[in-house]
Design a protein around this motif. Structure first.
Motif, PDB file in Angstrom:
ATOM      1  N   PHE A   1       4.906  -3.542   9.836  1.00  0.00           N
ATOM      2  CA  PHE A   1       5.731  -2.307   9.551  1.00  0.00           C
ATOM      3  C   PHE A   1       4.538  -1.252   9.040  1.00  0.00           C
ATOM      4  O   PHE A   1       4.792   0.048   8.912  1.00  0.00           O
ATOM      5  CB  PHE A   1       7.119  -2.237   8.968  1.00  0.00           C
ATOM      6  N   LEU A   2       4.050  -1.888   7.910  1.00  0.00           N
ATOM      7  CA  LEU A   2       2.644  -0.669   7.120  1.00  0.00           C
ATOM      8  C   LEU A   2       1.792  -0.331   8.106  1.00  0.00           C
ATOM      9  O   LEU A   2       1.628   0.656   8.227  1.00  0.00           O
ATOM     10  CB  LEU A   2       2.514  -1.753   6.252  1.00  0.00           C
TER      11      LEU A   2
ATOM     12  N   HIS B   1      -2.909 -12.183   2.575  1.00  0.00           N
ATOM     13  CA  HIS B   1      -2.234 -12.671   2.079  1.00  0.00           C
ATOM     14  C   HIS B   1      -1.459 -13.807   3.528  1.00  0.00           C
ATOM     15  O   HIS B   1      -1.313 -15.495   2.624  1.00  0.00           O
ATOM     16  CB  HIS B   1      -0.913 -12.341   1.650  1.00  0.00           C
ATOM     17  N   ASP B   2      -0.985 -13.420   4.770  1.00  0.00           N
ATOM     18  CA  ASP B   2      -0.422 -14.459   5.216  1.00  0.00           C
ATOM     19  C   ASP B   2      -1.580 -15.797   5.865  1.00  0.00           C
ATOM     20  O   ASP B   2      -0.759 -16.691   6.092  1.00  0.00           O
ATOM     21  CB  ASP B   2      -0.481 -13.870   6.849  1.00  0.00           C
TER      22      ASP B   2
ATOM     23  N   ASP C   1       5.161 -11.240   4.969  1.00  0.00           N
ATOM     24  CA  ASP C   1       3.986 -10.470   5.047  1.00  0.00           C
ATOM     25  C   ASP C   1       4.119 -10.101   6.457  1.00  0.00           C
ATOM     26  O   ASP C   1       2.956  -9.289   6.759  1.00  0.00           O
ATOM     27  CB  ASP C   1       3.263 -12.018   5.145  1.00  0.00           C
ATOM     28  N   ILE C   2       4.183 -10.799   7.667  1.00  0.00           N
ATOM     29  CA  ILE C   2       3.511 -10.235   9.077  1.00  0.00           C
ATOM     30  C   ILE C   2       4.776  -9.251   9.676  1.00  0.00           C
ATOM     31  O   ILE C   2       4.189  -7.756  10.282  1.00  0.00           O
ATOM     32  CB  ILE C   2       3.819 -11.620  10.082  1.00  0.00           C
ATOM     33  N   ALA C   3       5.854  -9.171   8.915  1.00  0.00           N
ATOM     34  CA  ALA C   3       6.578  -8.284   9.741  1.00  0.00           C
ATOM     35  C   ALA C   3       6.312  -6.398   8.409  1.00  0.00           C
ATOM     36  O   ALA C   3       6.411  -5.888   9.309  1.00  0.00           O
ATOM     37  CB  ALA C   3       8.321  -8.706   9.294  1.00  0.00           C
ATOM     38  N   GLY C   4       5.942  -7.388   7.297  1.00  0.00           N
ATOM     39  CA  GLY C   4       5.890  -6.202   6.371  1.00  0.00           C
ATOM     40  C   GLY C   4       3.996  -5.371   7.420  1.00  0.00           C
ATOM     41  O   GLY C   4       4.268  -4.244   7.525  1.00  0.00           O
TER      42      GLY C   4
ATOM     43  N   SER D   1      -0.897  -2.664   4.332  1.00  0.00           N
ATOM     44  CA  SER D   1      -0.442  -3.945   5.817  1.00  0.00           C
ATOM     45  C   SER D   1      -1.928  -5.070   5.897  1.00  0.00           C
ATOM     46  O   SER D   1      -2.046  -5.786   6.242  1.00  0.00           O
ATOM     47  CB  SER D   1      -1.021  -2.987   6.658  1.00  0.00           C
ATOM     48  N   LEU D   2      -3.067  -4.886   5.035  1.00  0.00           N
ATOM     49  CA  LEU D   2      -4.527  -5.631   4.697  1.00  0.00           C
ATOM     50  C   LEU D   2      -4.214  -6.756   4.279  1.00  0.00           C
ATOM     51  O   LEU D   2      -4.204  -8.074   4.064  1.00  0.00           O
ATOM     52  CB  LEU D   2      -5.348  -5.182   3.866  1.00  0.00           C
TER      53      LEU D   2
END
Length: 331
Positions: free
Chosen positions: A63-64, A107-108, A57-60, A101-102
């Motif tokens: 990046f996004l 989701h996190d 979630d957060i690493a994605g 990214s949202l």
């Protein structure tokens, strides 16, 4: 190392470890095993609580979000220089990356209303609060720029929205560096000087990669230049941060994802600037390598930070060095 207990009859009994039972009888018995280097930790336990963030979630999200913000800047440059296909690709890519990214962020968080709750206040000293408002200002402009381009209606409004998205997109691409640096995680907190440049370079390389992947060769010039600049900034910032952090930078230096990200970004940028000028296949391969390299870098930074939080020596040793330096200055 052993522990010695004195029994009721006055004799001593030695055992290899110690069992501690906190609180009242009947609670869980906790086994404490002394470590070989007690100066670096408290029985090998982490000094910090592990961040509650999850890697996908957060690493994605890191990046996004970077891809979205930098793509909006590239779209504005392409539109101003008469490259409509590159501008459209970048606008649509920015909107898609923003949506992803949202999704990762919400989701996190667990519930969508938690994101909305952050809009109830604005706190300039909080990177999370500032970042939430930057995203809120950026999202509608990025959406308007993409929608007007695809529909062909209200071109003046679309150009204004594109310029606004480019300005706020720079904040979207880099504010996450301030966000993670504002934590107690050693590899992130101590890397506060270089992380904004690292994230900016990684975002630029990803946006350039998207342009190379989807735009025609005769319009991909800005994407090639942005990718080359971004990859160079990313690699220089990562190298400088790893060296300056010293022992705290060990998780970054031994990260396979960091090394892979640098290699893919440099290879993609060089291939795009050379073979990508003449071959559409080479340009697409270079673009894919740049996108993959940026993702590896963001995931590598995230995982290195979690590793530094879990190992107590990255917290204890720098504290001891700072205390020793302060005592030396006083004497």
């Amino acid at each position: 190392m052993s522990q010695t207990d004195v029994r009721m009859d006055g004799s001593a009994e030695t055992r290899a470890d110690r069992e501690a039972t906190p609180g009242s009888a009947g609670r869980r018995r906790e086994r404490l095993v002394p470590q070989s280097s007690p100066a670096d930790s408290y029985y090998g336990r982490p000094v910090l609580n592990e961040p509650p963030w999850h890697a996908p979630d957060i690493a994605g999200y890191l990046f996004l979000g970077g891809l979205a913000g930098a793509s909006s800047a590239l779209a504005a440059a392409a539109e101003l220089t008469g490259r409509p296909t590159l501008a459209r690709v970048s606008k649509v890519g920015a909107l898609g990356a923003l949506g992803g990214s949202l999704y990762c962020l919400i989701h996190d968080l667990g519930r969508p209303e938690r994101f909305l709750n952050m809009l109830r206040v604005f706190k300039v000293t909080s990177p999370m609060s500032v970042g939430t408002w930057i995203l809120t200002a950026y999202g509608p402009q990025a959406g308007c720029a993409a929608a007007t381009d695809l529909s062909g209606r209200f071109p003046g409004l679309g150009r204004a929205a594109g310029v606004g998205a480019a300005v706020t997109g720079a904040g979207v691409a880099t504010y996450t560096a301030a966000l993670i640096s504002d934590t107690a995680v050693p590899a992130w907190h101590d890397g506060y000087r270089e992380l904004p440049f690292l994230f900016a370079g990684s975002a630029a390389a990803a946006a350039g990669g998207l342009g190379l992947l989807a735009a025609p060769l005769d319009e991909a010039g800005p994407a090639r230049r942005l990718a080359l600049l971004g990859a160079a900034v990313e690699c220089v910032a990562a190298t400088r941060m790893e060296r300056r952090l010293g022992p705290v930078g060990e998780p970054l230096r031994r990260s396979v994802l960091m090394r892979l990200g640098e290699a893919l970004s440099l290879a993609g940028a060089l291939a795009g600037a050379s073979m990508g000028r003449r071959s559409r296949v080479a340009a697409m391969a270079a673009g894919a390598a740049l996108l993959a390299g940026s993702a590896c870098t963001r995931f590598g930074v995230f995982r290195a930070g979690i590793e530094s939080a879990n190992d107590p020596k990255y917290t204890v040793q720098p504290q001891r060095r700072r205390l020793a330096k302060a005592r030396a200055e006083l004497t």
